[in-house]
Design a protein around this motif. Sequence first.
Motif, PDB file in Angstrom:
ATOM      1  N   TRP A  67       0.827  -1.209   0.000  1.00  0.00           N
ATOM      2  CA  TRP A  67       0.000   0.000   0.000  1.00  0.00           C
ATOM      3  C   TRP A  67       0.861   1.258   0.000  1.00  0.00           C
ATOM      4  O   TRP A  67       0.456   2.296  -0.523  1.00  0.00           O
ATOM      5  CB  TRP A  67      -0.913   0.009   1.225  1.00  0.00           C
ATOM      6  CG  TRP A  67      -1.921  -1.104   1.239  1.00  0.00           C
ATOM      7  CD1 TRP A  67      -1.942  -2.191   2.059  1.00  0.00           C
ATOM      8  CD2 TRP A  67      -3.049  -1.251   0.372  1.00  0.00           C
ATOM      9  NE1 TRP A  67      -3.015  -3.004   1.761  1.00  0.00           N
ATOM     10  CE2 TRP A  67      -3.712  -2.451   0.734  1.00  0.00           C
ATOM     11  CE3 TRP A  67      -3.568  -0.486  -0.678  1.00  0.00           C
ATOM     12  CZ2 TRP A  67      -4.861  -2.902   0.093  1.00  0.00           C
ATOM     13  CZ3 TRP A  67      -4.715  -0.929  -1.324  1.00  0.00           C
ATOM     14  CH2 TRP A  67      -5.350  -2.123  -0.934  1.00  0.00           C
ATOM     15  N   THR A  68       2.052   1.156   0.585  1.00  0.00           N
ATOM     16  CA  THR A  68       2.961   2.307   0.626  1.00  0.00           C
ATOM     17  C   THR A  68       4.148   2.055  -0.292  1.00  0.00           C
ATOM     18  O   THR A  68       4.480   0.917  -0.624  1.00  0.00           O
ATOM     19  CB  THR A  68       3.460   2.569   2.057  1.00  0.00           C
ATOM     20  OG1 THR A  68       4.116   1.399   2.559  1.00  0.00           O
ATOM     21  CG2 THR A  68       2.299   2.924   2.969  1.00  0.00           C
ATOM     22  N   LEU A  69       4.829   3.127  -0.677  1.00  0.00           N
ATOM     23  CA  LEU A  69       5.858   3.055  -1.706  1.00  0.00           C
ATOM     24  C   LEU A  69       7.251   2.725  -1.190  1.00  0.00           C
ATOM     25  O   LEU A  69       8.123   2.326  -1.972  1.00  0.00           O
ATOM     26  CB  LEU A  69       5.919   4.402  -2.446  1.00  0.00           C
ATOM     27  CG  LEU A  69       4.678   4.798  -3.248  1.00  0.00           C
ATOM     28  CD1 LEU A  69       4.760   6.270  -3.635  1.00  0.00           C
ATOM     29  CD2 LEU A  69       4.552   3.929  -4.489  1.00  0.00           C
ATOM     30  N   HIS A 110      10.593   5.748  -2.013  1.00  0.00           N
ATOM     31  CA  HIS A 110       9.834   6.989  -1.895  1.00  0.00           C
ATOM     32  C   HIS A 110       8.808   6.878  -0.775  1.00  0.00           C
ATOM     33  O   HIS A 110       8.401   5.773  -0.394  1.00  0.00           O
ATOM     34  CB  HIS A 110       9.106   7.302  -3.205  1.00  0.00           C
ATOM     35  CG  HIS A 110      10.018   7.710  -4.320  1.00  0.00           C
ATOM     36  ND1 HIS A 110      10.071   8.993  -4.817  1.00  0.00           N
ATOM     37  CD2 HIS A 110      10.916   6.998  -5.038  1.00  0.00           C
ATOM     38  CE1 HIS A 110      10.968   9.053  -5.791  1.00  0.00           C
ATOM     39  NE2 HIS A 110      11.489   7.853  -5.947  1.00  0.00           N
ATOM     40  N   ALA A 111       8.362   8.025  -0.279  1.00  0.00           N
ATOM     41  CA  ALA A 111       7.310   8.053   0.734  1.00  0.00           C
ATOM     42  C   ALA A 111       5.956   8.168   0.055  1.00  0.00           C
ATOM     43  O   ALA A 111       5.854   8.523  -1.112  1.00  0.00           O
ATOM     44  CB  ALA A 111       7.532   9.226   1.690  1.00  0.00           C
ATOM     45  N   GLY A 112       4.906   7.866   0.821  1.00  0.00           N
ATOM     46  CA  GLY A 112       3.551   8.031   0.312  1.00  0.00           C
ATOM     47  C   GLY A 112       2.891   6.703  -0.009  1.00  0.00           C
ATOM     48  O   GLY A 112       3.490   5.640   0.112  1.00  0.00           O
ATOM     49  N   ILE A 124       8.094   6.743 -11.079  1.00  0.00           N
ATOM     50  CA  ILE A 124       8.859   6.321  -9.904  1.00  0.00           C
ATOM     51  C   ILE A 124       9.570   5.008 -10.197  1.00  0.00           C
ATOM     52  O   ILE A 124       8.943   4.015 -10.585  1.00  0.00           O
ATOM     53  CB  ILE A 124       7.926   6.162  -8.681  1.00  0.00           C
ATOM     54  CG1 ILE A 124       7.317   7.517  -8.307  1.00  0.00           C
ATOM     55  CG2 ILE A 124       8.686   5.570  -7.501  1.00  0.00           C
ATOM     56  CD1 ILE A 124       6.310   7.445  -7.176  1.00  0.00           C
ATOM     57  N   GLY A 125      10.870   4.983 -10.026  1.00  0.00           N
ATOM     58  CA  GLY A 125      11.654   3.789 -10.297  1.00  0.00           C
ATOM     59  C   GLY A 125      11.477   2.725  -9.230  1.00  0.00           C
ATOM     60  O   GLY A 125      11.198   3.023  -8.057  1.00  0.00           O
ATOM     61  N   LEU A 126      11.660   1.477  -9.618  1.00  0.00           N
ATOM     62  CA  LEU A 126      11.526   0.341  -8.712  1.00  0.00           C
ATOM     63  C   LEU A 126      12.885  -0.113  -8.192  1.00  0.00           C
ATOM     64  O   LEU A 126      13.903   0.020  -8.882  1.00  0.00           O
ATOM     65  CB  LEU A 126      10.851  -0.830  -9.438  1.00  0.00           C
ATOM     66  CG  LEU A 126       9.357  -0.662  -9.752  1.00  0.00           C
ATOM     67  CD1 LEU A 126       8.903  -1.742 -10.723  1.00  0.00           C
ATOM     68  CD2 LEU A 126       8.528  -0.697  -8.477  1.00  0.00           C
ATOM     69  N   GLY A 150      15.510   1.876 -15.884  1.00  0.00           N
ATOM     70  CA  GLY A 150      14.470   1.577 -16.859  1.00  0.00           C
ATOM     71  C   GLY A 150      13.256   0.863 -16.312  1.00  0.00           C
ATOM     72  O   GLY A 150      12.316   0.582 -17.068  1.00  0.00           O
ATOM     73  N   GLU A 151      13.238   0.557 -15.007  1.00  0.00           N
ATOM     74  CA  GLU A 151      12.097  -0.152 -14.416  1.00  0.00           C
ATOM     75  C   GLU A 151      11.341   0.770 -13.461  1.00  0.00           C
ATOM     76  O   GLU A 151      11.831   1.099 -12.385  1.00  0.00           O
ATOM     77  CB  GLU A 151      12.550  -1.417 -13.688  1.00  0.00           C
ATOM     78  CG  GLU A 151      13.080  -2.491 -14.610  1.00  0.00           C
ATOM     79  CD  GLU A 151      12.033  -2.973 -15.607  1.00  0.00           C
ATOM     80  OE1 GLU A 151      10.847  -3.086 -15.233  1.00  0.00           O
ATOM     81  OE2 GLU A 151      12.415  -3.228 -16.765  1.00  0.00           O
ATOM     82  N   ALA A 152      10.166   1.187 -13.891  1.00  0.00           N
ATOM     83  CA  ALA A 152       9.293   2.034 -13.079  1.00  0.00           C
ATOM     84  C   ALA A 152       8.006   1.271 -12.789  1.00  0.00           C
ATOM     85  O   ALA A 152       7.756   0.195 -13.334  1.00  0.00           O
ATOM     86  CB  ALA A 152       8.999   3.340 -13.806  1.00  0.00           C
ATOM     87  N   ILE A 153       7.168   1.825 -11.925  1.00  0.00           N
ATOM     88  CA  ILE A 153       5.902   1.177 -11.568  1.00  0.00           C
ATOM     89  C   ILE A 153       5.023   1.084 -12.805  1.00  0.00           C
ATOM     90  O   ILE A 153       4.692   2.108 -13.411  1.00  0.00           O
ATOM     91  CB  ILE A 153       5.178   1.966 -10.465  1.00  0.00           C
ATOM     92  CG1 ILE A 153       6.036   2.049  -9.201  1.00  0.00           C
ATOM     93  CG2 ILE A 153       3.826   1.330 -10.147  1.00  0.00           C
ATOM     94  CD1 ILE A 153       5.464   2.946  -8.120  1.00  0.00           C
TER      95      ILE A 153
END
Length: 268
Positions: A76-78, A84-86, A99-101, A111-114
């Motif tokens: 549920w949170t990042l 990252h927060a949120g 946002i990158g993973l 190159g890997e984002a959500i």
Amino acid sequence: MLSLLFALIDRFLLPARAASRAGWLREVIYAHRGLHGPGVPENSLAAADAAIARGFGIECDVQRSRDGQAIVFHDWTLDRLTGHAGSVGEMTAAELGGIGLLDEQGQAVAGEAIPGLRQLLDRIDGRVPLLIEVKSRAGLRIAPLCLAVRRLLEGYRGPVAVMSFDPRVPAWFRRYSPHVVHGLVVTEAGRRTLLARLKRHLALWRARPQFLAYDIADIANPVVRLARRRGVPVLTWTVRTPHDAERAAAHADAPIAEGPVLLAAPTP
């Protein structure tokens, strides 16, 4: 006496005939959140590519962004998966897509984002089966996310199924999108009191699932045995060890696996 009553109602409400549409679920091993590991984040497009290359099915998690889009992300949170927060639900799909993973070692992966569910569907393109776990929690309306998932699945031609711990989700798909195979995710998680048993049976009766995804720790139980006798496919999660794999082979139709036991699995 109560166990007999539960079993009789289970037998009546487990939809054996409808479950025949879910038979394809038995045919593959599923990579839990994709085939992830060092340098490959969970629930990423890279994890999907790695699973496809090995011929594994893919299990993913989906939740809703602030602007109503289906986003592929577990927590549920990042913080754990991005640094990252949120929370996912407080951000738009565009913001999340920027946002990158991180991989399991906490390292950023270029190159890997959500990803959104649309991106994942486009990447898989029907090449392997896909299990979509629709995330839910107390107080959260499920209809908006279910509707977002249904819209993305319209016209998708590959084997795909939705599932959730929340019985409202398969019940929603049974009513509003019956052509989509829908299942219930179940765990006992040490809760074996009479009240806990009753709640699990009530969830089963409300969901009337076409398949089950049962916790490997609890896989040897009467509900699973009844489901399999009635032709309802039973998957089991999360298979991580050789012992888990043995239990899965004995009591379930297909494993949802990760880690070394998955890497050691034969390629179809």
